[in-house]
Scaffold this motif. Structure first.
Motif, PDB file in Angstrom:
ATOM      1  N   GLU A 183      46.486  31.271  34.017  1.00  0.00           N
ATOM      2  CA  GLU A 183      46.074  32.374  34.876  1.00  0.00           C
ATOM      3  C   GLU A 183      44.802  32.030  35.647  1.00  0.00           C
ATOM      4  O   GLU A 183      44.624  32.446  36.799  1.00  0.00           O
ATOM      5  CB  GLU A 183      45.903  33.650  34.050  1.00  0.00           C
ATOM      6  CG  GLU A 183      47.234  34.203  33.550  1.00  0.00           C
ATOM      7  CD  GLU A 183      47.077  35.417  32.650  1.00  0.00           C
ATOM      8  OE1 GLU A 183      45.987  36.047  32.674  1.00  0.00           O
ATOM      9  OE2 GLU A 183      48.032  35.738  31.913  1.00  0.00           O
ATOM     10  N   THR A 184      43.925  31.245  35.021  1.00  0.00           N
ATOM     11  CA  THR A 184      42.707  30.818  35.718  1.00  0.00           C
ATOM     12  C   THR A 184      43.058  29.973  36.939  1.00  0.00           C
ATOM     13  O   THR A 184      42.512  30.179  38.036  1.00  0.00           O
ATOM     14  CB  THR A 184      41.795  30.004  34.775  1.00  0.00           C
ATOM     15  OG1 THR A 184      41.330  30.862  33.742  1.00  0.00           O
ATOM     16  CG2 THR A 184      40.602  29.433  35.523  1.00  0.00           C
ATOM     17  N   GLU A 185      43.989  29.038  36.766  1.00  0.00           N
ATOM     18  CA  GLU A 185      44.385  28.193  37.897  1.00  0.00           C
ATOM     19  C   GLU A 185      45.075  28.999  38.984  1.00  0.00           C
ATOM     20  O   GLU A 185      44.862  28.768  40.178  1.00  0.00           O
ATOM     21  CB  GLU A 185      45.304  27.064  37.408  1.00  0.00           C
ATOM     22  CG  GLU A 185      44.600  26.031  36.560  1.00  0.00           C
ATOM     23  CD  GLU A 185      43.341  25.483  37.227  1.00  0.00           C
ATOM     24  OE1 GLU A 185      43.426  25.040  38.391  1.00  0.00           O
ATOM     25  OE2 GLU A 185      42.266  25.518  36.592  1.00  0.00           O
ATOM     26  N   VAL A 186      45.895  29.951  38.580  1.00  0.00           N
ATOM     27  CA  VAL A 186      46.574  30.792  39.561  1.00  0.00           C
ATOM     28  C   VAL A 186      45.568  31.616  40.357  1.00  0.00           C
ATOM     29  O   VAL A 186      45.621  31.673  41.594  1.00  0.00           O
ATOM     30  CB  VAL A 186      47.615  31.710  38.873  1.00  0.00           C
ATOM     31  CG1 VAL A 186      47.997  32.878  39.777  1.00  0.00           C
ATOM     32  CG2 VAL A 186      48.858  30.917  38.521  1.00  0.00           C
ATOM     33  N   VAL A 187      44.636  32.258  39.665  1.00  0.00           N
ATOM     34  CA  VAL A 187      43.650  33.100  40.355  1.00  0.00           C
ATOM     35  C   VAL A 187      42.807  32.269  41.322  1.00  0.00           C
ATOM     36  O   VAL A 187      42.458  32.725  42.407  1.00  0.00           O
ATOM     37  CB  VAL A 187      42.758  33.838  39.325  1.00  0.00           C
ATOM     38  CG1 VAL A 187      41.576  34.512  40.015  1.00  0.00           C
ATOM     39  CG2 VAL A 187      43.583  34.873  38.566  1.00  0.00           C
ATOM     40  N   ARG A 188      42.506  31.025  40.943  1.00  0.00           N
ATOM     41  CA  ARG A 188      41.717  30.162  41.831  1.00  0.00           C
ATOM     42  C   ARG A 188      42.449  29.876  43.141  1.00  0.00           C
ATOM     43  O   ARG A 188      41.809  29.596  44.157  1.00  0.00           O
ATOM     44  CB  ARG A 188      41.401  28.836  41.134  1.00  0.00           C
ATOM     45  CG  ARG A 188      40.269  28.941  40.124  1.00  0.00           C
ATOM     46  CD  ARG A 188      39.527  27.623  39.960  1.00  0.00           C
ATOM     47  NE  ARG A 188      38.358  27.817  39.113  1.00  0.00           N
ATOM     48  CZ  ARG A 188      38.266  27.443  37.856  1.00  0.00           C
ATOM     49  NH1 ARG A 188      39.276  26.835  37.273  1.00  0.00           N
ATOM     50  NH2 ARG A 188      37.164  27.671  37.166  1.00  0.00           N
ATOM     51  N   THR A 189      43.774  29.902  43.113  1.00  0.00           N
ATOM     52  CA  THR A 189      44.550  29.570  44.315  1.00  0.00           C
ATOM     53  C   THR A 189      44.934  30.799  45.137  1.00  0.00           C
ATOM     54  O   THR A 189      45.562  30.660  46.181  1.00  0.00           O
ATOM     55  CB  THR A 189      45.841  28.822  43.940  1.00  0.00           C
ATOM     56  OG1 THR A 189      46.703  29.687  43.180  1.00  0.00           O
ATOM     57  CG2 THR A 189      45.537  27.574  43.137  1.00  0.00           C
ATOM     58  N   VAL A 190      44.581  31.991  44.657  1.00  0.00           N
ATOM     59  CA  VAL A 190      44.964  33.221  45.357  1.00  0.00           C
ATOM     60  C   VAL A 190      43.977  33.542  46.472  1.00  0.00           C
ATOM     61  O   VAL A 190      42.761  33.550  46.257  1.00  0.00           O
ATOM     62  CB  VAL A 190      45.045  34.412  44.368  1.00  0.00           C
ATOM     63  CG1 VAL A 190      45.195  35.733  45.123  1.00  0.00           C
ATOM     64  CG2 VAL A 190      46.207  34.238  43.407  1.00  0.00           C
ATOM     65  N   ASP A 191      44.519  33.794  47.654  1.00  0.00           N
ATOM     66  CA  ASP A 191      43.708  34.343  48.746  1.00  0.00           C
ATOM     67  C   ASP A 191      43.629  35.844  48.482  1.00  0.00           C
ATOM     68  O   ASP A 191      44.595  36.579  48.734  1.00  0.00           O
ATOM     69  CB  ASP A 191      44.372  34.060  50.091  1.00  0.00           C
ATOM     70  CG  ASP A 191      43.614  34.683  51.266  1.00  0.00           C
ATOM     71  OD1 ASP A 191      42.527  35.270  51.035  1.00  0.00           O
ATOM     72  OD2 ASP A 191      44.121  34.601  52.402  1.00  0.00           O
ATOM     73  N   LEU A 192      42.503  36.303  47.962  1.00  0.00           N
ATOM     74  CA  LEU A 192      42.387  37.697  47.541  1.00  0.00           C
ATOM     75  C   LEU A 192      42.500  38.671  48.704  1.00  0.00           C
ATOM     76  O   LEU A 192      42.765  39.857  48.495  1.00  0.00           O
ATOM     77  CB  LEU A 192      41.075  37.912  46.782  1.00  0.00           C
ATOM     78  CG  LEU A 192      40.973  37.159  45.448  1.00  0.00           C
ATOM     79  CD1 LEU A 192      39.626  37.418  44.782  1.00  0.00           C
ATOM     80  CD2 LEU A 192      42.113  37.550  44.507  1.00  0.00           C
TER      81      LEU A 192
END
Length: 219
Positions: A91-100
């Protein structure tokens, strides 16, 4: 594009229904899953049920033994700790790649407001579904499709155990407060703050579960 066949549609329906039985506690960890009973309950043949059960076995949600058949997976404290470790890493890696900026903040607020109106005791299925939708709305813009699918699988695997957390009023209040902070981090487009808040949110669930189930946390 491949056509969706009636069998494929039936398997997907069976997957959805059986997952919900596990999430809601209708099927408990260690309980045998009877293909015939589920087929009769869902008014389908055994074929889509068997395919759905095989898929859930591959996901780790069910166990299979030749002389016993399918049973709902039962986890130890160490198993659950590993699931939460994998969730944290992925989930940490996914959140890092999300354009919020791509996350619908208004929809996050709507989902969290709706969650506050639900009782985990009288509306457990809808509570779990709404909570799931809240978190995966944030994950969805990530380009890491396979990682997102693995996170989804881990959520399904631990769904029954996570449901124990929300049965306590103070736990539900913590969830709502955490979600409010998560929404603010998304609104501020602060990925690192979101990662930190998500770690705390996830960790509080794991900690309470290990206490409630009498497990010691692995060193």
């Amino acid at each position: 594009m491949a056509k969706t066949t009636p069998t494929a549609t039936g398997v997907q329906r069976c997957l959805t229904e059986i997952r919900q039985m596990i999430i809601s506690g209708t099927l408990l960890p260690g309980q045998k899953v009877h293909q015939g009973e589920i087929a009769a309950q869902l008014n389908v043949s055994r074929i889509p049920v068997r395919e759905a059960l095989s898929t859930l076995q591959a996901e780790g949600v069910l166990d299979y033994k030749p002389n016993t058949g399918f049973t709902v997976a039962r986890f130890s404290g160490e198993d659950l700790a590993e699931i939460y470790l994998m969730r944290r890493l992925l989930e940490t890696e996914v959140v890092r790649t999300v354009d919020l900026a791509a996350v619908d903040v208004d929809e996050l607020k709507r989902l969290n407001d709706h969650l506050k109106t639900l009782s985990a005791n009288t509306d457990p299925d809808e509570w779990q579904s709404t909570n799931f939708d809240f978190h995966f709305l944030i994950f969805e813009p990530s380009p890491l499709k396979l990682v997102r699918e693995e996170i989804r699988r881990l959520w399904y695997m631990s769904s029954f155990y996570r449901s124990l957390y929300i049965q306590q009023a103070d736990s539900r209040l913590r969830v709502h407060e955490d979600h409010d902070k998560i929404i603010e981090a998304v609104k501020a487009r602060d990925n690192e703050a979101l990662i930190k808040l998500s770690d705390e949110h996830r960790g509080s669930t794991e900690h309470l579960l290990t206490q409630r189930l009498g497990w010691s946390r692995p060193r």
